[in-house]
Each structure stands twice: as C-alpha cells, then as structure tokens.
Design a protein around this motif. Structure first.
Motif, short mmCIF file in Angstrom:
data_model
loop_
_atom_site.label_atom_id
_atom_site.label_comp_id
_atom_site.label_asym_id
_atom_site.label_seq_id
_atom_site.Cartn_x
_atom_site.Cartn_y
_atom_site.Cartn_z
N ALA A 1 -6.12 4.26 -15.51
CA ALA A 1 -5.02 3.98 -16.43
C ALA A 1 -4.54 2.54 -16.30
CB ALA A 1 -3.86 4.95 -16.17
N LEU A 2 -4.43 2.05 -15.08
CA LEU A 2 -3.97 0.68 -14.88
C LEU A 2 -4.91 -0.34 -15.52
CD1 LEU A 2 -2.76 0.89 -11.18
CD2 LEU A 2 -1.32 0.48 -13.17
N ARG A 3 -6.22 -0.12 -15.37
CA ARG A 3 -7.19 -1.05 -15.96
C ARG A 3 -7.21 -0.90 -17.48
NH1 ARG A 3 -11.17 -3.37 -12.57
NH2 ARG A 3 -12.62 -3.44 -14.32
N SER A 4 -7.19 0.33 -17.97
CA SER A 4 -7.32 0.58 -19.40
C SER A 4 -6.07 0.17 -20.18
CB SER A 4 -7.61 2.05 -19.65
OG SER A 4 -7.60 2.37 -21.03
N LEU A 5 -4.90 0.55 -19.68
CA LEU A 5 -3.67 0.31 -20.43
C LEU A 5 -3.12 -1.09 -20.21
CD1 LEU A 5 -1.76 3.69 -19.90
CD2 LEU A 5 -3.32 3.05 -21.76
N PHE A 6 -3.20 -1.59 -18.97
CA PHE A 6 -2.53 -2.85 -18.66
C PHE A 6 -3.46 -3.97 -18.22
CE2 PHE A 6 0.72 0.48 -17.72
CZ PHE A 6 1.56 0.17 -18.79
N GLY A 7 -4.76 -3.69 -18.19
CA GLY A 7 -5.69 -4.73 -17.77
C GLY A 7 -5.49 -5.17 -16.34
N ALA A 8 -4.98 -4.28 -15.49
CA ALA A 8 -4.67 -4.64 -14.10
C ALA A 8 -5.94 -4.90 -13.31
CB ALA A 8 -3.87 -3.52 -13.44
N ASP A 9 -5.83 -5.83 -12.39
CA ASP A 9 -6.97 -6.18 -11.53
C ASP A 9 -6.99 -5.22 -10.34
OD1 ASP A 9 -9.07 -7.39 -10.26
OD2 ASP A 9 -7.93 -9.12 -9.54
N VAL A 10 -7.49 -4.02 -10.60
CA VAL A 10 -7.61 -2.99 -9.58
C VAL A 10 -9.06 -2.52 -9.57
CG1 VAL A 10 -5.20 -2.26 -9.83
CG2 VAL A 10 -6.98 -1.13 -11.20
N GLU B 1 0.83 -1.21 0.00
CA GLU B 1 0.00 0.00 0.00
C GLU B 1 0.86 1.25 0.00
OE1 GLU B 1 -2.41 -3.39 1.12
OE2 GLU B 1 -0.53 -2.65 1.97
N PHE B 2 1.90 1.26 0.83
CA PHE B 2 2.77 2.44 0.86
C PHE B 2 3.63 2.55 -0.39
CE2 PHE B 2 1.66 3.14 5.28
CZ PHE B 2 1.82 4.51 5.41
N ARG B 3 4.03 1.42 -0.96
CA ARG B 3 4.78 1.49 -2.21
C ARG B 3 3.92 2.11 -3.32
NH1 ARG B 3 7.59 -4.23 -3.34
NH2 ARG B 3 8.33 -3.07 -5.16
N ALA B 4 2.63 1.71 -3.36
CA ALA B 4 1.72 2.32 -4.33
C ALA B 4 1.54 3.80 -4.05
CB ALA B 4 0.37 1.59 -4.30
N LEU B 5 1.35 4.14 -2.79
CA LEU B 5 1.21 5.55 -2.40
C LEU B 5 2.39 6.37 -2.86
CD1 LEU B 5 -0.01 7.88 -0.57
CD2 LEU B 5 1.43 6.94 1.25
N HIS B 6 3.61 5.88 -2.62
CA HIS B 6 4.80 6.65 -2.96
C HIS B 6 4.92 6.87 -4.47
CE1 HIS B 6 6.71 5.10 1.04
NE2 HIS B 6 5.87 6.09 1.23
N LEU C 1 3.99 3.41 -13.94
CA LEU C 1 2.72 2.70 -14.10
C LEU C 1 2.97 1.20 -14.22
CD1 LEU C 1 0.36 4.75 -16.46
CD2 LEU C 1 -0.11 3.97 -14.13
N VAL C 2 4.04 0.81 -14.92
CA VAL C 2 4.43 -0.60 -14.99
C VAL C 2 4.74 -1.10 -13.58
CG1 VAL C 2 6.20 -2.20 -15.81
CG2 VAL C 2 5.20 -0.53 -17.38
N ASP C 3 5.44 -0.28 -12.79
CA ASP C 3 5.72 -0.66 -11.39
C ASP C 3 4.42 -0.89 -10.62
OD1 ASP C 3 8.42 -0.40 -11.85
OD2 ASP C 3 8.62 1.53 -10.85
N LEU C 4 3.48 0.05 -10.77
CA LEU C 4 2.20 -0.09 -10.06
C LEU C 4 1.45 -1.34 -10.49
CD1 LEU C 4 0.56 3.49 -9.89
CD2 LEU C 4 1.06 1.96 -7.97
N ALA C 5 1.44 -1.60 -11.80
CA ALA C 5 0.78 -2.81 -12.29
C ALA C 5 1.45 -4.05 -11.72
CB ALA C 5 0.81 -2.84 -13.82
N GLY C 6 2.78 -4.01 -11.59
CA GLY C 6 3.50 -5.15 -11.02
C GLY C 6 3.18 -5.36 -9.56
N ILE C 7 3.07 -4.26 -8.80
CA ILE C 7 2.71 -4.37 -7.39
C ILE C 7 1.30 -4.95 -7.25
CG2 ILE C 7 2.20 -3.04 -5.29
CD1 ILE C 7 4.43 -1.09 -6.17
N ALA C 8 0.37 -4.45 -8.07
CA ALA C 8 -1.01 -4.96 -8.01
C ALA C 8 -1.07 -6.44 -8.35
CB ALA C 8 -1.89 -4.15 -8.95
#
Length: 327
Positions: free
Chosen positions: A268-277, A204-209, A231-238
């Motif tokens: 952006a995460l859902r649209s660009l990378f299909g992330a499960d957020v 959670e804090f990594r995403a926040l930062h 954004l790739v980092d965020l998608a990887g964390i998710a």
C-alpha cells in the motif's frame, strides 16, 4: 454539482495526499473522503506548495481553515501532554510515547496542524499504573468508566481539555508484538517542555505500533480497509528515516499472518504514496490480493460485504492463517 464515482473520489484523495491534485477532481467528493479518513489537514499540508488552478480558491480556504483549527487544537494537546509528562517525571515515571503522541511532540511548529489526533497515547510499566493514576488524578483527570482495555487500563479526561489520555501498559495489538525490553533499549529520550522527558520509540517500533494497531487491534487486515491517516504516518516515518530496518520490523511481527499484514502495508505504501520501502515480490500473493481487495472496497464501498464473504470463505477453504489475537 455532479458527484463522481466512489473510486474517483478515493483515487483523487490519494493523489492529493501525494501533492498531485487531479485536474478534474470532484472536490465535494474528495473533501468528503478526506473527512471520512480524518486527513483534511494532511491534504492541506501536501498541497501547500501547489500553485496551479487545479485547486479552487474556496477549497484552499476550507483546507486552510480546518488546518488552522487543528493547529490550535494540537497546541492545546501538546500543552496537555507536556503537563502530564512533567508530572509523571516528578513521580519517577518515564513514560513512552505511542502513535500520534510521537508526531505531536516531535513536529516542527509549522507542521503541528498536519495530523488530527483523537487522544494522547502514553505508556507506563504495569507496576507504575497506580502511581500514574494518582499523579494524573492530582491534575484533575478522572477515569472514564467503560473505557478500560487489557492494553490500556484507563482512559482519563478533564472537561477543559481537547482530548483524553489513554494510559497504556503495552501498545494496542497482540501482546507478543510488544517486546518491552527491546522497545526501551531501542528508544531515545525526548526532551518535553522545560523539564520533562519521555521515551520516543525507534522508527522501527513506531512502524510496528502503527501496523499492529491498524491491522490487528482495529482488524483492518480481516476487514480489508485502509486507515489513510496512519498510512500517511507510516509514509512519513519511512521518508524521515530512509535507513529504517524493515527486516527488524518483520522480526518483531511474529507469525505468518503478521508477516502478510506487514507486506500488505508495504504494498500500500509503494502503490498509494510511492514510498521508498521494500518491494513485495509477486511470489507472495496474499499481500497483493489484500491490496487489490482493499482498493476495491475503498473505491466501491458497496462491495465490502461481498468481498469480506469471499475472503472468509477462502480462509476456510485454504486453511486459515495462524490466528492473531489481542491477547
């Protein structure tokens, strides 16, 4: 070779980052976009298992070369980080890793070259800064003039190293997003090297930062731009932490504009990378407008000035959202 329109290059790059190279990609343009966003190694990682003819051999060789060189550089950065952390520990300091340093020191060996790092971000308590500077100076680091910021009082470098160390007292972005006590409680101790230890922030804090850095420190929320690398980092964390509590992230981001910034990243995460957020409902129009604006600017860079002017005017006419400053 014929150059494709900007929107084709950006969309093709995103498809490659999802591991789905387009059949008709303009690879000169795609590689140019990937270089601009510093994601060439991430493209190689995403396409490593792709065996189809869509990726020409010369493109594969280029991606392999850049990934290999970045792997070599990250080995040097990792050794540099281990040395610094172990030295800080000997002075009684438990540093906290920030942003790319978290990825660098947790990545599997075969994934070490996937992410380009500009520097090493390490956080210490404000009262520990003099001791940390003395410790790093003893290793040969020199404080770089003109690099100090309110959240990072010193940037330190040695001629022989691959990158600098940014010494932080809080993460980049608004001070009220720091929550130092909650950061310390929610983090975990990561073994570094043979004898070192550092605090690894919770997902959670990594995403926040990452969100606070991009959207407010780098002002991407106002500018309407993407930072695909993070954004790739965020998608990887998710992906690595499917139980990530996005409600906690929202609670850590105080204020209406901060909530809109978070939701813009989720869209952006859902649209660009299909992330499960979490999905952002269309009843929240601001983040969806922001995403539309960011896509237009990424696909048509010539529209940036016009769209930024429209956005500034809409903020003035509609009543500006609560300002989020770095203080």
């Amino acid at each position: 070779m014929r150059m494709a329109p900007s929107h084709s290059r950006f969309d093709a790059l995103v498809s490659c980052l999802r591991g789905r190279p387009p059949a008709d990609a303009d690879w000169v343009g795609v590689i140019g976009e990937a270089n601009r966003y510093l994601v060439v190694p991430a493209v190689r990682a995403a396409l490593a298992g792709w065996a189809g003819p869509e990726v020409p051999q010369d493109v594969r060789e280029y991606l392999d070369f850049i990934h290999g060189r970045n792997h070599e550089r990250n080995l040097l950065l990792r050794a540099q980080a281990v040395e610094a952390v172990e030295a800080l520990n000997r002075h009684g300091i438990l540093p906290t890793l920030l942003k790319g340093a978290c990825t660098l020191l947790t990545a599997a060996e075969d994934r070490l070259g996937d992410r380009i790092l500009c520097d090493l971000d390490i956080l210490v308590a404000a009262g520990e800064v003099p001791a940390a500077l003395s410790c790093l100076s003893a290793l040969g680091y020199e404080v770089q003039p003109g690099e100090a910021q309110d959240h990072a009082p010193a940037a330190l470098a040695r001629r022989r190293d691959a990158g600098m160390i940014d010494l932080h007292v809080r993460p980049p972005g608004p001070r009220r997003f720091h929550h130092p006590d909650r950061l310390a409680r929610s983090g975990s101790i990561l073994a570094i090297g043979e004898a070192g230890q550092a605090l690894l922030p919770s997902p959670e804090f990594r995403a926040l930062h990452l969100i606070a850095h991009d959207m407010f420190h780098d002002k991407l929320y106002l500018r309407g731009d993407f930072e695909l690398r993070r954004l790739v980092d965020l998608a990887g964390i998710a992906k690595a932490h499917p139980g990530l509590d996005w409600d906690e992230v929202a609670a850590l981001l105080d204020g209406r504009e901060a909530r809109h910034a978070l939701e813009s990243q989720l869209v952006a995460l859902r649209s660009l990378f299909g992330a499960d957020v979490p999905a952002v409902p269309f009843s929240h129009p601001v983040p969806h407008f922001q995403h539309w604006r960011r896509l237009l600017q990424a696909r048509h860079p010539g529209l940036r000035t016009l769209l930024r002017g429209i956005y500034r005017s809409s903020r003035r006419l509609g009543g500006a959202e609560t300002a989020v400053t770095a203080g």
